[in-house]
Scaffold this motif. Structure first.
Motif, PDB file in Angstrom:
ATOM      1  N   ARG A 284      22.178   0.257 -35.953  1.00 44.78           N
ATOM      2  CA  ARG A 284      23.305   0.367 -35.025  1.00 44.78           C
ATOM      3  C   ARG A 284      24.368   1.328 -35.546  1.00 44.78           C
ATOM      4  NH1 ARG A 284      26.351  -5.099 -33.724  1.00 44.78           N
ATOM      5  NH2 ARG A 284      27.641  -4.506 -35.483  1.00 44.78           N
ATOM      6  N   ALA A 285      24.553   1.331 -36.863  1.00 46.61           N
ATOM      7  CA  ALA A 285      25.586   2.175 -37.473  1.00 46.61           C
ATOM      8  C   ALA A 285      25.349   3.656 -37.203  1.00 46.61           C
ATOM      9  CB  ALA A 285      25.644   1.919 -38.976  1.00 46.61           C
ATOM     10  N   LEU A 286      24.076   4.050 -37.031  1.00 49.91           N
ATOM     11  CA  LEU A 286      23.765   5.457 -36.778  1.00 49.91           C
ATOM     12  C   LEU A 286      24.483   5.958 -35.529  1.00 49.91           C
ATOM     13  CD1 LEU A 286      22.075   8.050 -37.296  1.00 49.91           C
ATOM     14  CD2 LEU A 286      20.272   7.008 -35.897  1.00 49.91           C
TER      15      LEU A 286
ATOM     16  N   THR B 286      27.665   8.971 -32.324  1.00 50.52           N
ATOM     17  CA  THR B 286      28.044   9.031 -30.912  1.00 50.52           C
ATOM     18  C   THR B 286      29.541   8.770 -30.739  1.00 50.52           C
ATOM     19  OG1 THR B 286      25.835   8.253 -30.326  1.00 50.52           O
ATOM     20  CG2 THR B 286      27.513   8.144 -28.610  1.00 50.52           C
ATOM     21  N   GLY B 287      30.100   7.858 -31.574  1.00 52.07           N
ATOM     22  CA  GLY B 287      31.543   7.627 -31.553  1.00 52.07           C
ATOM     23  C   GLY B 287      31.908   6.254 -31.036  1.00 52.07           C
TER      24      GLY B 287
ATOM     25  N   VAL C 281      29.266   4.786 -24.323  1.00 55.10           N
ATOM     26  CA  VAL C 281      27.903   4.470 -24.769  1.00 55.10           C
ATOM     27  C   VAL C 281      27.938   3.373 -25.821  1.00 55.10           C
ATOM     28  CG1 VAL C 281      25.869   5.377 -25.954  1.00 55.10           C
ATOM     29  CG2 VAL C 281      27.010   6.751 -24.232  1.00 55.10           C
ATOM     30  N   VAL C 282      28.810   3.517 -26.830  1.00 55.01           N
ATOM     31  CA  VAL C 282      28.891   2.539 -27.925  1.00 55.01           C
ATOM     32  C   VAL C 282      29.718   1.325 -27.523  1.00 55.01           C
ATOM     33  CG1 VAL C 282      29.737   2.171 -30.281  1.00 55.01           C
ATOM     34  CG2 VAL C 282      28.500   4.268 -29.704  1.00 55.01           C
TER      35      VAL C 282
ATOM     36  N   ASN D  44      19.253  -7.607 -39.758  1.00 52.38           N
ATOM     37  CA  ASN D  44      19.635  -6.202 -39.662  1.00 52.38           C
ATOM     38  C   ASN D  44      20.313  -5.945 -38.317  1.00 52.38           C
ATOM     39  OD1 ASN D  44      18.253  -5.345 -42.150  1.00 52.38           O
ATOM     40  ND2 ASN D  44      16.399  -5.867 -41.020  1.00 52.38           N
ATOM     41  N   GLN D  45      21.390  -5.173 -38.328  1.00 47.09           N
ATOM     42  CA  GLN D  45      22.092  -4.795 -37.102  1.00 47.09           C
ATOM     43  C   GLN D  45      21.397  -3.568 -36.502  1.00 47.09           C
ATOM     44  OE1 GLN D  45      24.709  -6.638 -35.899  1.00 47.09           O
ATOM     45  NE2 GLN D  45      24.286  -8.010 -37.620  1.00 47.09           N
TER      46      GLN D  45
END
Length: 512
Positions: free
Chosen positions: A106-108, A113-114, A119-120, A133-134
């Protein structure tokens, strides 16, 4: 005597206490077991409640999840056309195919992306897996492709690296025409080039792709500048929108504090009206960014790529820098016919003037709102932010569902699939088994043959051959199996001829 009695009483009390403790020890496990059973029951009840169960008298009817659609066989020709065109063109332009996993950390996406993007904030499918794991189902391709570039040490290869990919993406948003929760994109990325000609090449690819698909498009382009450019522009935007804060939508009021550039991407009518008079970022570009943008436009002019400057184009993701662009469809609408006014009736004997005819219908090109077929731009800081190694990059993404929707809207003809000219009909168990080998032999020789081995009736098979519209039907029955022959039937005339099976290929080449 009294002492002896007291000793006996003490012993009796000790035995009672020991027995009570034993009973308690025996009972405790039962209590624990009951508690565990109750917990299991409660978990099961909660799980049952979570699942929407239909009444027992009704059968369960499976259906797809909202916003996730099947691609049916009749849609296949559109998908094959778009994907094949994009893949062939990408190879012509020197792009290499890559595939990335659907699941990523998820951190990627949060870091690339921001956090302030929709989106996030609102649309990402994210959860904790069994290993705690997230993870997230990819909402876009670019972060995954950058991650692959870093992880596999593509820095060390000859630059730039040009990558192409296709696949499904996932965003939790309100499903609508051309926008689903599971959708498909075609992506191209160039990593390791800061040359303006690379920007122009990606945009030229867009022009060529839509020309070959037969879709008329408008290419809109802008520059967002670098980090330093945007600092000055950000202050100008805040000052402009501060006095108009109450007229902004709720989301844009938040964006004014967190990321004012996102306001320029808002689709709400009130905000769009305010945006038209907002300061333009091209007026705040530094010397390097201005020079880069001019060179991109010069390259496009040289390649004869038509484009429109759109000073408020920002795209919806935080990582974009410098060149950004979008591809919008141009649809033609027919203006209503203007009828000539009726002249006053003239008296008998007076000369009547010739009446003007009705004005012909006018065809007007129109760019529909919120209908981008693709878009992209530079993200020169993203690789460095994720790896610490500065690497300029840019890319473009095309929405496959959107493109297919536009092909249908503009009634663009799709070439028919290569139809079979031969049908193989069989009758009997031996002929059915022999047909499998015969079909494979014909396929290897380049013939496309239709069949229905599941049918026993010769009449039903001939009806199917008529419906398909084949030129010849091959008939293989018990008699033909024993004689090692086969019947060739001309479907237009109805004439039949029996030949040796060994001569079949040669005879078919003569007739087709």
């Amino acid at each position: 005597m009294a002492k002896k009695k007291n000793k006996k009483i003490k012993k009796m009390n000790k035995k009672k206490n020991k027995n009570n403790k034993k009973k308690q020890l025996i009972k405790r496990p039962k209590k624990i077991q009951v508690k565990r059973e109750n917990k299991i029951k409660n978990i099961q009840v909660n799980q049952d409640n979570a699942v929407q169960q239909l009444p027992q008298h009704k059968k369960y009817l499976p259906k797809s999840l909202r916003g996730m659609e099947d691609i049916l066989p009749e849609e296949g020709k559109y998908w094959d056309l778009v994907i094949q065109k994009a893949q062939d063109l990408s190879e012509d332009y020197g792009f290499k195919k890559i595939e990335t996993p659907v699941l990523e950390e998820r951190a990627l996406f949060e870091k690339s992306t921001g956090m302030t993007t929709e989106v996030v904030e609102k649309q990402m499918y994210q959860f904790t897996d069994r290993g705690q794991n997230q993870v997230a189902m990819r909402p876009e391709f670019t972060p995954s492709m950058v991650r692959a570039y870093i992880e596999h040490g593509m820095f060390n290869l000859s630059q730039p690296i040009k990558l192409f990919c296709f696949g499904p993406l996932f965003r939790y948003e309100r499903p609508q025409s051309g926008r689903l929760r599971q959708f498909h994109q075609i992506n191209l990325e160039i990593l390791g080039s800061d040359k303006p000609v690379s920007d122009a090449q990606v945009i030229l690819f867009c022009k060529t792709l839509f020309e070959e698909l037969g879709i008329k498009v408008s290419i809109q382009i802008n520059s967002l500048g670098c980090t330093e450019c945007r600092k000055a522009y950000r202050s100008k935007l805040i000052n402009y929108f501060k006095s108009k804060r109450n007229r902004l939508c709720q989301d844009c009021q938040k964006r004014l504090v967190r990321n004012p550039l996102r306001i320029l991407d808002c689709k709400q009518e009130n905000c769009k009206d305010l945006i038209t008079d907002a300061p333009q970022i091209v007026d705040s570009l530094c010397e390097n960014c201005h020079s880069h943008f001019v060179k991109v436009l010069e390259c496009l002019d040289e390649a004869e790529v038509a484009y429109e400057l759109n000073p408020f184009l920002v795209r919806g993701l935080d990582y974009y820098t410098r060149t950004v662009f979008e591809i919008l469809p141009i649809r033609t609408e027919i203006a209503p016919i203007k009828k000539a006014p009726k002249p006053e009736e003239k008296k008998e004997g007076e000369n009547k003037e010739s009446l003007p005819g009705d004005k012909p219908a006018e065809v007007i090109p129109v760019v529909p709102p919120m209908s981008a077929l693709g878009g992209g731009g530079r993200y020169d800081n993203l690789v460095g932010e994720l790896s610490g190694r500065e690497t300029p990059a840019l890319g473009v993404a095309f929405g496959v569902e959107r493109i297919i929707e536009e092909l249908k809207y503009q009634n663009i003809r799709i070439s028919k699939e290569r139809a079979p000219k031969i049908f193989l009909a069989q009758l009997g168990e031996l002929a059915m088994r022999r047909s499998l080998k015969l079909l494979e032999d014909l396929r290897k020789e380049g013939f496309r043959v239709a069949e229905n081995l599941a049918k026993d009736s010769l009449r039903a098979q001939l009806e199917m051959a008529n419906k398909i519209g084949v030129k010849l039907t091959l008939i293989l029955g018990q008699q033909e199996m024993s004689d090692k022959t086969i019947i060739i039937r001309d479907m237009s005339s109805g004439n039949q001829e029996t030949i040796d099976q060994e001569k079949l290929i040669k005879e078919l080449r003569k007739r087709i």
